[in-house]
Design an enzyme around this catalytic site. Structure first.
Site, PDB file in Angstrom:
ATOM      1  CB  THR A 129      -0.932  -0.012   1.223  1.00 55.86           C
ATOM      2  OG1 THR A 129      -0.146  -0.248   2.395  1.00 55.86           O
ATOM      3  CG2 THR A 129      -1.976  -1.117   1.101  1.00 55.86           C
ATOM      4  NE  ARG A 386      -2.678  -5.210   4.362  1.00 54.18           N
ATOM      5  CZ  ARG A 386      -2.641  -3.889   4.496  1.00 54.18           C
ATOM      6  NH1 ARG A 386      -3.576  -3.115   4.004  1.00 54.18           N
ATOM      7  NH2 ARG A 386      -1.650  -3.302   5.136  1.00 54.18           N
TER       8      ARG A 386
END
Ligand SMILES: Cc1ncc(COP(=O)(O)O)c(C=O)c1O
Length: 462
Positions: A129, A386
């Protein structure tokens, strides 16, 4: 994974200080979850029983590290602890130059600014990320070159973190080496389920990149865990020490970014290390603007000392065996009960396969986010999403990215919980699984612009 030569094993430490845990009622948790917009990042930690949100900065430091904190040299410039950290980094990672940063994303920011030009492409073994966001903010585009097996939760490939060399070559042919400043290699690969890259593959990445004048940048946050997997899964390394495997891994790379909050067993810290003098020169210049002087990079002297000492402990075989072994313990219990998880079990976390766990939910009903919320409601255990929320939106089209993997991560902090806590975790997941038909999915009601998974809010679909 078979663990070496032990009949049974226990944590290689004894406990000197304890922090009391609080248990709550379901009614209490329902209110807390609603107020947190069903996002586990927005829960107050006082409302959490067993906290598996992350293994980042959540480790228990040793008495050796705490003693080092008292030796913090808090001079603005030239702190003794910086020089200790520098020599430890050279000893264990083997790079020439060190620039401390407040945590991993500080290093990612500086690397991206210094190495990426607008219009560049940065191949990597799956996105992370913060790493990808810094690449994009510097004008680059991330390209996924991980092997296909990494996107398959049930593939048992022992090195799902490997780079697909063909994909890398195709990209080089398509855009030209001049537009690829570096390949970003993570060890282990967090978003794939904590999966390792093999030494053989890393060496091949090095050879291919060198042929085209492309640098290799290692995300070394969990490189020690990766070294452990190399030791137990790559035959020719079984007699090698973790320290020597780690150093060999780094030798195939030019630069690394480090979130010390993982392998190094500290609560805050990071650095950038490199053999590349030009990169070092520029980063040393820029760090002063964004983090702090180049001999502290946003850290207190005592934090650098704890990092330096953590390096001695991270490569200890008993430590890393127990650390990865604890994750394996929870994962194996779940597998034995038929719970869908990512296999092989990763180094830092067990990843529940939310698509299979909650098959009735569409991806835009956020199955992994829902599962994290349901687990909290059931037991006060906090995991994290996730999946599609973490993946964010395509910066060009504005559409949701739709990752194949829709996972709920149960991340095990280092040296914090006992095996009995892990039994409670496994049993709580089983309880959610038993009444999975009742889970109704979520609707996103607030979406921040950057890294939305941290602060997004949801409400329950009825
Ligand atoms: C693989 C990986 N890289 C980079 C980072 C960013 O590090 P930090 O949180 O210290 O900024 C993380 C954090 O979780 C990570 O897991």
């Amino acid at each position: 994974m078979s663990l070496p030569n032990h009949r049974s094993w226990a944590e290689p430490f004894k406990i000197k200080v304890v922090e009391l845990l609080k248990q709550t009622t379901r009614e209490y948790r329902e209110k807390a979850a609603r107020e947190a917009g069903y996002n586990t990042f927005l829960l107050k930690s006082k409302d959490v029983y067993i906290d598996l949100l992350t293994d980042s900065g959540t480790a228990a430091m040793s008495d050796y590290q705490w003693a080092g904190m008292m030796l913090g040299d808090e001079a603005y410039a030239g702190s003794e602890n910086f020089y200790h950290l520098e020599s430890q980094m050279r000893k264990y990672y083997g790079y020439k130059y060190l620039v401390p940063t407040h945590q991993g994303r500080g290093a990612e920011h500086l690397i991206s600014r210094v190495m990426i030009k607008p219009g560049d492409f940065i191949p990597g073994n799956m996105y992370f990320t913060t790493t990808r966001l810094h690449q994009e903010l510097a004008g680059g585009s991330f390209v996924d070159v991980i092997i296909d097996e990494a996107h398959e939760p049930e593939s048992t490939h022992p090195f799902k973190g490997n780079v697909d060399l063909q994909k890398l070559e195709d990209l080089i042919r398509e855009v030209g080496a001049m537009k690829i400043p570096y390949i970003s290699v993570a060890a282990t690969v967090n978003m794939a389920g904590g999966q390792p890259i093999s030494m053989e593959n890393l060496k091949q990445v090095r050879e291919l990149s060198s042929k085209h004048g492309i640098k290799v940048v290692l995300d070394a946050a969990r490189a020690v865990e990766n070294a452990y997997f190399i030791k137990v899964r790559e035959k020719c390394f079984q007699d090698r020490s973790i320290a020597s495997i780690l150093k060999e891994m780094c030798s195939y790379t030019d630069t690394c970014s480090m979130s010390a909050k993982k392998d190094l067993l500290v609560n805050i810290g990071g650095f950038l290390a490199t053999n590349d003098e030009d990169v070092f020169e520029e980063v040393r210049n820029l760090v002063v603007v964004y983090e702090g002087l180049h001999t502290y990079g946003g850290l207190a002297g005592r934090d650098m000392e704890a990092m330096a000492r953590g390096m001695d402990e991270m490569v200890d075989l008993d430590h890393i065996h127990a650390r990865v072994g604890q994750v394996e313990y929870v994962g194996s219990r779940l597998l034995n009960e038929g719970i869908p998880i990512v296999v092989p079990i990763g180094g830092h976390a067990v990843f529940l396969n939310a698509k299979k766990f909650l098959p009735n939910l569409k991806q835009l009903e956020f199955p992994a986010q829902t599962l994290a919320a349901e687990l909290y409601l059931e037991s006060g255990i906090r995991g994290m999403e996730r999946g599609i929320v973490s993946a964010g939106r395509d910066p060009e089209t504005g559409d949701h990215k739709r990752p194949k993997l829709e996972l709920t991560r149960l991340t095990i902090p280092r040296r914090v919980y006992t095996q009995a806590h892990m039994d409670v975790v496994a049993e709580s997941v089983l309880a959610v699984h038993e009444r999975r038909e009742k889970a109704s999915g979520l609707r996103m009601t607030y979406e921040p612009k950057y890294l939305r998974f941290f602060q997004a809010r949801f409400e329950k679909l009825t």
